[in-house]
Design an enzyme around this catalytic site. Sequence first.
Site, PDB file in Angstrom:
ATOM      1  N   ASN A   1       0.892  -1.057  -0.088  1.00 42.43           N
ATOM      2  CA  ASN A   1       0.074   0.082   0.233  1.00 42.43           C
ATOM      3  C   ASN A   1       1.095   1.323  -0.080  1.00 42.43           C
ATOM      4  OD1 ASN A   1      -1.894   1.894   0.383  1.00 42.43           O
ATOM      5  ND2 ASN A   1      -2.593   1.374   2.380  1.00 42.43           N
TER       6      ASN A   1
ATOM      7  N   GLU B   1      -6.003  -5.225  10.119  1.00 41.87           N
ATOM      8  CA  GLU B   1      -4.983  -4.128  10.612  1.00 41.87           C
ATOM      9  C   GLU B   1      -5.286  -3.193  11.816  1.00 41.87           C
ATOM     10  OE1 GLU B   1      -2.905  -2.933   6.518  1.00 41.87           O
ATOM     11  OE2 GLU B   1      -4.625  -1.739   6.821  1.00 41.87           O
TER      12      GLU B   1
HETATM   13  P1  PGA Z   1       2.324   0.255   7.834  1.00 45.45           P
HETATM   14  O1  PGA Z   1       0.890   0.459   6.811  1.00 45.45           O
HETATM   15  O2  PGA Z   1       2.858  -0.851   6.926  1.00 45.45           O
HETATM   16  O3  PGA Z   1       3.038   1.686   7.164  1.00 45.45           O
HETATM   17  O4  PGA Z   1       2.035   0.172   8.928  1.00 45.45           O
HETATM   18  C1  PGA Z   1       0.048  -0.739   6.766  1.00 45.45           C
HETATM   19  C2  PGA Z   1      -1.306  -0.177   6.048  1.00 45.45           C
HETATM   20  O5  PGA Z   1      -1.702   0.955   6.312  1.00 45.45           O
HETATM   21  O6  PGA Z   1      -1.785  -1.060   5.099  1.00 45.45           O
END
Ligand code: PGA
Length: 247
Positions: A9, A164
């Site tokens: 992402n 998440e």
């Molecule tokens: P991060 O983000 O790996 O920077 O914690 C993950 C996401 O928001 O999908």
Amino acid sequence: MRKKIVAANWKMNLTKKEALYIYDKLEEIQLEENQEVIVFSPYVFLDALKQRQHHIKVGAQNFHPAAQGAYTGKVSINHLLDLEIECVLVGHSERRILFNESDEVIKLKIDVAVNNKLETIFCCGEPLEIREQGKHSSYVLQQMESNLFHLTPEQMKSIIIAYEPVWAIGTGKTATAQQAEEMHRFIRMSIEHRYGKATAENISILYGGSCNPGNAAELFACENIDGGLIGGASLNAEDFTKIIQAQ
Ligand code: PGA
């Protein structure tokens, strides 16, 4: 057998040159038969990435639920289909929190994506205060019930879930493998309860939140963790490659 998936992402980051560099690097990775890599890119690079005709899938981070019309600045699913985009993200906590996306809007977007046969990553996860109150399971169940569980078993085949925890996103604070596995098992059990064992066993559930080359292998080794949705660490080709290879 359910698919093992690692998705990037990129959020609102990278230049076109950087995006193409990372995407070209990923093409060099030898993937296993049931392994999939997806890159969720800013809209402005989608066409250029697709032109490369790589086997790494390209996804969009968002879309407007209307098919077309007077919505200045918005992008519809028809625009994405026109570019042959294969995947979309729905329900990311940044969209829920920063852009006030309600359960109704998320549900509508899920319907639009699934009806157009796009592979749809549905994001769920609890904020810190809910975790501290020990109510994370019921919070995530509520998200699935209001956003997802209206789908038919056939429609559920287009869904990938990303758990998440909000407190772990972009904070450097990862859920432990035990905390993540516990939630993934709970999510799979909830799907089994609603849709039966076959649907539950076939759905990929990804972990997201400060996943990096140092913790990916331990997370991915868990029985119910089928991969990751990676933010920060996906902006560097080397780090993201290591995460893919940790599967
Ligand atoms: P991060 O983000 O790996 O920077 O914690 C993950 C996401 O928001 O999908």
